[in-house]
Design a protein around this motif. Structure first.
Motif, mmCIF file in Angstrom:
data_model
loop_
_atom_site.group_PDB
_atom_site.id
_atom_site.type_symbol
_atom_site.label_atom_id
_atom_site.label_comp_id
_atom_site.label_asym_id
_atom_site.label_seq_id
_atom_site.Cartn_x
_atom_site.Cartn_y
_atom_site.Cartn_z
ATOM 1 N N MET A 244 0.749 -1.150 -0.005
ATOM 2 C CA MET A 244 -0.117 0.058 0.084
ATOM 3 C C MET A 244 0.914 1.220 -0.099
ATOM 4 O O MET A 244 0.372 2.267 -0.548
ATOM 5 C CB MET A 244 -1.019 -0.146 1.033
ATOM 6 N N ARG A 245 1.827 1.017 0.535
ATOM 7 C CA ARG A 245 2.955 2.271 0.746
ATOM 8 C C ARG A 245 3.572 2.412 -0.672
ATOM 9 O O ARG A 245 3.581 3.835 -1.285
ATOM 10 C CB ARG A 245 4.066 2.096 1.538
ATOM 11 N N SER A 246 3.834 1.447 -1.610
ATOM 12 C CA SER A 246 4.291 1.368 -2.754
ATOM 13 C C SER A 246 3.226 2.335 -3.820
ATOM 14 O O SER A 246 3.388 2.863 -4.589
ATOM 15 C CB SER A 246 4.869 0.255 -3.427
ATOM 16 N N THR A 253 -0.129 7.313 -11.620
ATOM 17 C CA THR A 253 0.771 6.921 -12.651
ATOM 18 C C THR A 253 0.120 5.674 -13.374
ATOM 19 O O THR A 253 -0.562 4.989 -12.826
ATOM 20 C CB THR A 253 2.160 6.816 -12.230
ATOM 21 N N GLN A 254 0.881 5.294 -14.684
ATOM 22 C CA GLN A 254 0.672 3.874 -14.951
ATOM 23 C C GLN A 254 1.541 2.814 -14.533
ATOM 24 O O GLN A 254 2.021 1.994 -15.243
ATOM 25 C CB GLN A 254 0.587 3.943 -16.571
ATOM 26 N N THR A 255 2.117 3.099 -13.421
ATOM 27 C CA THR A 255 3.115 1.953 -12.897
ATOM 28 C C THR A 255 2.593 0.703 -12.932
ATOM 29 O O THR A 255 1.663 0.508 -12.516
ATOM 30 C CB THR A 255 3.564 2.530 -11.502
ATOM 31 N N PRO A 256 3.399 -0.189 -13.510
ATOM 32 C CA PRO A 256 2.875 -1.834 -13.484
ATOM 33 C C PRO A 256 3.009 -2.362 -12.233
ATOM 34 O O PRO A 256 4.036 -1.959 -11.490
ATOM 35 C CB PRO A 256 3.946 -2.272 -14.763
ATOM 36 N N VAL A 257 2.384 -3.372 -11.903
ATOM 37 C CA VAL A 257 2.437 -3.985 -10.655
ATOM 38 C C VAL A 257 4.099 -4.664 -10.548
ATOM 39 O O VAL A 257 4.449 -4.840 -9.365
ATOM 40 C CB VAL A 257 1.474 -5.178 -10.911
ATOM 41 N N SER A 258 4.519 -4.980 -11.643
ATOM 42 C CA SER A 258 5.998 -5.531 -11.802
ATOM 43 C C SER A 258 6.885 -4.384 -10.752
ATOM 44 O O SER A 258 7.729 -4.903 -10.021
ATOM 45 C CB SER A 258 6.659 -5.832 -13.036
ATOM 46 N N THR A 259 6.744 -3.199 -11.146
ATOM 47 C CA THR A 259 7.496 -2.246 -10.466
ATOM 48 C C THR A 259 7.040 -2.195 -9.041
ATOM 49 O O THR A 259 8.030 -1.921 -8.134
ATOM 50 C CB THR A 259 7.085 -0.821 -11.047
ATOM 51 N N ALA A 323 -1.025 5.590 4.339
ATOM 52 C CA ALA A 323 0.013 4.573 4.039
ATOM 53 C C ALA A 323 1.418 5.044 4.306
ATOM 54 O O ALA A 323 2.229 4.457 4.570
ATOM 55 C CB ALA A 323 -0.218 3.926 2.638
ATOM 56 N N LEU A 324 1.570 6.258 4.044
ATOM 57 C CA LEU A 324 2.848 7.072 3.957
ATOM 58 C C LEU A 324 3.084 7.721 5.210
ATOM 59 O O LEU A 324 4.067 8.326 5.407
ATOM 60 C CB LEU A 324 3.176 7.895 2.876
ATOM 61 N N GLY A 325 2.326 7.720 6.059
ATOM 62 C CA GLY A 325 2.392 8.266 7.420
ATOM 63 C C GLY A 325 2.423 9.988 7.242
ATOM 64 O O GLY A 325 3.016 10.413 8.118
ATOM 65 N N LEU A 326 1.502 10.470 6.408
ATOM 66 C CA LEU A 326 1.770 11.839 6.153
ATOM 67 C C LEU A 326 0.642 12.502 6.840
ATOM 68 O O LEU A 326 -0.354 12.034 6.811
ATOM 69 C CB LEU A 326 1.794 12.103 4.800
ATOM 70 N N GLY A 327 1.025 14.041 7.030
ATOM 71 C CA GLY A 327 -0.171 14.908 7.615
ATOM 72 C C GLY A 327 -0.239 16.076 6.771
ATOM 73 O O GLY A 327 0.610 16.060 5.746
ATOM 74 N N PRO A 328 -1.189 17.016 6.981
ATOM 75 C CA PRO A 328 -1.294 18.247 6.236
ATOM 76 C C PRO A 328 0.090 18.983 6.188
ATOM 77 O O PRO A 328 0.177 19.557 4.977
ATOM 78 C CB PRO A 328 -2.567 18.910 6.847
#
Length: 448
Positions: A244-246, A253-259, A323-328
């Motif tokens: 989920m982070r990835s 983006t169109q990033t493939p699952v392989s990436t 997922a990335l632990g980000l806030g505003p």
């Protein structure tokens, strides 16, 4: 209060479910799905509402239901599931429309609903809600075609949650209004908060600090429990977290699952193949956590090859930030990341609005790198081109250029010209129409 009322209703202490509605939904915020559900019930025997947990499916269904069965209720759910296994028709007995909540826990209900719809020969009989796709498909012999209509619900758009003033109607843009001038009240800080809070209905009623925690709770529930419960396959929580982070880093983006698999393998102590990653992604789609976007294929004047891979999106931007632990404040300090997650927010809202217009949302990208972030395409063939930018003169001009370049490529002898072109922004004092006909609209002004 609301939980107690539901238990009383299950025990038969309310003869008219409308009385439950009036008590438990005093703070109910109007949803675009309200009218869609009403319309579908008028034309079909049953309606299935699907979507992620906590997005408001049950509460929305309760507004129109006259009786209800909560299949996953901690007290009565086991009894309902036993009855469904022995006599599914018994679960369906009650005043209509009858709501069967989390129906997928007893998949045999599907064919029972289809049978009852056939033999009652009347519309608006049942509402089914589910936060996951059922895994026991062998208990479902019929597709439901012609008897059951589908309705997808997502977390709230900014218009539904009350943050957008609704001064610009997407529906009206398809008729190209000449005059448009609406003031926007949302600041960059506001939008950063709304991305991280998400469109979870309960969060819209809570204090800011409390509301921001809801997305983290949702993320934890998916990672620790739901990812394994969705189809009975035990999955590793830490691996789910990494996937989920990835996925969050590759939003839009169109990033493939392989990436994504390569991202996970870089930090995974065990060997993991692409097939395993696909199974995790498929489970997240069954939970309506992921909702990728298909490519748009217009008729072009040239033979430019169009890249048809799906764009990666979570169904709500707050899942990505959690997922990335980000806030505003993290978004404010990194505007590139802010832009990616702002796009996810806009895609969520546009999808909610497009459903009301009987349309779908696509993306466009060709081999030469020309992109259009979103295309809202209606069933009647009308469509609008939308570029999504945080704001500022340079970014807006970049969006305008992309819209003009794509417009020039479309063969209008074979398909319509776009009904409108819009740059959708995070900030900007006003929504307005430029002399070139392109609309500049802050997300805080948009509605269906």
């Amino acid at each position: 209060m609301e939980i107690k009322i539901k238990k009383l209703a299950n025990k038969g202490l309310f003869t008219n479910f409308a009385s439950v509605n009036s008590i438990s939904n005093m703070k109910y915020k109007h949803r675009i799905a309200d009218e869609l559900l009403k319309w579908k019930l008028e034309g079909m025997g049953a309606v299935l509402i699907e979507g992620p947990k906590w997005c408001g499916k049950t509460t929305t269904a309760e507004q129109q239901a006259k009786s209800v069965v909560y299949m996953d209720d901690t007290e009565g759910g086991a009894n309902w599931q036993q009855l469904a296994a022995i006599n599914p028709k018994g679960v369906l007995a009650g005043e209509t429309p009858r709501l069967i909540d989390e129906w997928q826990t007893a998949p045999q209900i599907w064919d029972a609903v289809r049978y009852e719809v056939d033999h009652r020969d009347n519309d608006g009989q049942f509402i089914l809600t589910g936060s996951a796709v059922p895994t026991d498909d062998d208990k479902m012999r019929h597709s439901g075609t012609g008897r059951i209509s589908w309705l997808t619900m997502r977390p709230m758009s900014l218009w539904e949650s009350g943050e957008s003033n609704g001064g610009v109607s997407l529906r009206e843009l398809f008729s190209e209004p000449d005059q448009l001038f609406v003031e926007n009240k949302l600041t960059l800080e506001d939008v950063a908060y709304l991305i991280c809070r998400g469109g979870w209905p309960r969060a819209t009623l809570q204090k800011k600090d409390t509301a921001l925690g809801r997305a983290f709770d949702y993320f934890d529930a998916v990672v620790k429990k739901d990812i394994s419960r969705v189809d009975g396959v035990r999955r590793d929580a830490e691996r789910t977290r990494r996937i989920m982070r990835s996925y969050a880093r590759h939003q839009g983006t169109q990033t493939p699952v392989s990436t994504i698999a390569e991202d996970v393998r870089a930090n995974d102590v065990e060997s993991i193949d692409d097939k395993t990653i696909y199974s995790y992604v498929a489970a997240l789609k069954k939970l309506f956590v992921i909702e990728d976007m298909e490519a748009w294929n217009p008729n072009l004047r040239s033979k430019t090859a169009i890249r048809t891979s799906d764009n990666r999106y979570f169904i709500d931007p707050s899942i990505a930030t959690a997922a990335l632990g980000l806030g505003p404040s993290d978004l404010i300090n990194d505007l590139n990341t802010f832009g990616l997650f702002f796009e996810t927010l806009c895609v969520r809202d546009l999808r909610v609005f497009a459903d009301a217009l009987d349309g779908q949302v696509y993306h466009y990208r060709d081999k030469n790198g020309l992109e259009c972030d979103t295309v809202v395409h209606l069933r009647n063939g009308a469509y609008g081109l939308i570029e999504i930018k945080l704001g500022g003169e340079k970014l807006i001009n970049d969006g305008i250029k992309a819209l003009n370049d794509l417009t020039d490529k479309i063969d209008t002898t074979k398909m319509r010209a776009p009904s409108f072109r819009m740059v959708l922004t995070a900030v900007g004092r006003f929504a307005y129409r430029q002399e070139n006909g392109i609309y500049i609209v802050p997300i805080g002004c948009l509605r269906d």
